[in-house]
Write a protein that holds these residues in place. Structure first.
Motif: not given
Length: 444
Positions: A231-242
């Protein structure tokens, strides 16, 4: 193909050919150091989500593993020496569950931090009594908040010497991502995110992260809807600059926290039942552009894939060298023909060279390295770094040493993993560190 593209094609082709020759020589320049003997009845010492199995601080290198009796063993050496000093701690872990791995980090003041033995269980954590020491203090909690159902503990080093600590709170299929922050001056942990990625009691995120030269934290993950890996799906992304306080998408749009299925930036759309493995691997180039490695189907064959950000657009490179198919399904630690990959980026010589570190039954379960300039017109090249098979090992390398000196040191142990959290009747096997000489000089 126009003239300019044709010239570039032949230049890259010649360079990859020279790289192949260099790699043949490079394999001869690999060397091992032996740390000790570790538990090998499953893959608990070598699972991909250890952050870290091996890490450097100044001229020293540290490692950790479980021995045959399940005791936590710590090791240290001068990087220029082949002799390891080891310490058998008083702490043990449930080695029969391959989730219960050990993660380590050294903070900017030289203190060793260790977390171990988790699978929906109370946080286990200790710090060295003195800088550069292997002797741990008392086992303790960090913040006394959301520390009763911990899985996948991971440390990440920040450029200012502080640490961040990621873990899943809750069970597979409905867990949330928690982050704590450690300050080297106060020597205290504080809660940073109590629920950064929210599974909404329906799903959970399987993530990896990396920190670039600017101190930006990059994170990628796949969603998993149930306990079943299919049931794994999609590769997602986020980033933090602080340092992990606020998070944004690749276009700078600020996330309203927590991040959910509906709000997550999808770097690459992948449906369920695509043989997408949980957990990703990440690195960045010198400009802070993220590269994500994982594997999922290309046609019907699981292939190692690189998803990367170029000119503010997500792109994908299919390594395409695998020939055989397999099917992921069910829960527990799986016996899979290939390892989850690790990724290294080297752009010290103008062009960006991408390395994928992996293990594949097709190649005799050896330590293997694929590499490319991500030119779609040129095939990926692959070389084996070890002569002998290493069972169900998954890659883990010294990230600090690679970032600072472009030296590749790999944690290595021959282990056996029986599907569905099984345990094999195997004797302890050697824990070794594999060094590849002058990897970053191959294109000079």
């Amino acid at each position: 193909m126009n003239k300019n593209k044709l010239v570039l094609f032949f230049k890259n082709y010649l360079l990859l050919a020279l790289l192949s020759i260099c790699f043949l020589a490079c394999v001869k320049n690999t060397s091992y150091t032996v740390v000790g003997n570790g538990w090998s009845g499953n893959s608990v010492n070598t699972v991909k989500f250890r952050k870290n199995a091996l890490t450097a601080y100044k001229e020293f290198q540290f490692t950790a593993y479980y021995n045959q009796e399940g005791y936590l063993i710590l090791g240290k050496r001068n990087i220029k020496s082949s002799n390891w000093t080891t310490l058998k701690t008083n702490y043990k872990g449930n080695v029969k569950d391959a989730h219960n791995s050990i993660s380590i980090a050294v903070d900017g003041s030289g203190y060793l931090h260790v977390s171990w033995d988790h699978h929906n269980t109370k946080l286990r954590y200790a710090k060295s009594k003195e800088p550069l020491s292997l002797e741990l203090g008392e086992e303790t909690l960090m913040t006394w908040e959301q520390e009763d159902k911990v899985t996948y503990p991971e440390f990440y080093n920040l450029p200012n010497g502080n640490l961040v600590f990621f873990y899943r709170s809750g069970e597979s299929g409905r867990g949330n991502l928690v982050i704590n922050s450690y300050d080297i001056y106060t020597k205290k942990w504080t809660p940073l995110q109590s629920n950064l990625i929210d599974g909404e009691d329906k799903r959970s995120a399987y993530w990896q992260a990396c920190v670039d030269a600017f101190g930006i934290i990059h994170m990628s993950w796949v969603w998993r809807e149930t306990w079943g890996v299919e049931t794994n799906h999609d590769v997602c992304y986020a980033r933090s600059k602080d340092g992990g306080k606020t998070w944004e998408k690749s276009n700078g749009e600020i996330y309203n926290l927590p991040i959910t299925l509906a709000s997550a930036e999808i770097a690459w759309k992948i449906p369920q039942n695509s043989n997408l493995i949980n957990q990703t691997a990440m690195d960045t180039d010198s400009n802070g552009n993220p590269y994500i490695a994982t594997y999922f189907n290309e046609a019907t064959i699981p292939q190692y894939q690189v998803i990367y950000l170029e000119s503010n657009k997500w792109k994908k490179s299919n390594t395409g060298f695998r020939k055989t198919s397999f099917l992921l399904g069910g829960g527990g630690t799986k016996k899979i023909p290939i390892a989850r990959p690790d990724i290294l980026i080297d752009d010290t010589n103008i062009r960006t060279l991408v390395f994928i570190l992996f293990r594949d039954e097709e190649r005799g379960n050896k330590v293997s390295l694929a590499y490319s300039f991500l030119n779609d017109e040129l095939p990926w090249k692959v070389v084996d770094l070890s002569k002998n098979e290493i069972g169900q090992w998954e890659p883990n390398y010294d990230i600090v040493l690679w970032k600072s000196q472009k030296e590749l040191h790999i944690f290595l142990q021959n282990v056996t993993q029986i599907d569905g959290e099984g345990v094999a009747k195997e004797k302890a096997s050697e824990v070794r560190i594999l060094k590849v000489e002058n990897l970053n000089k191959l294109i000079e």
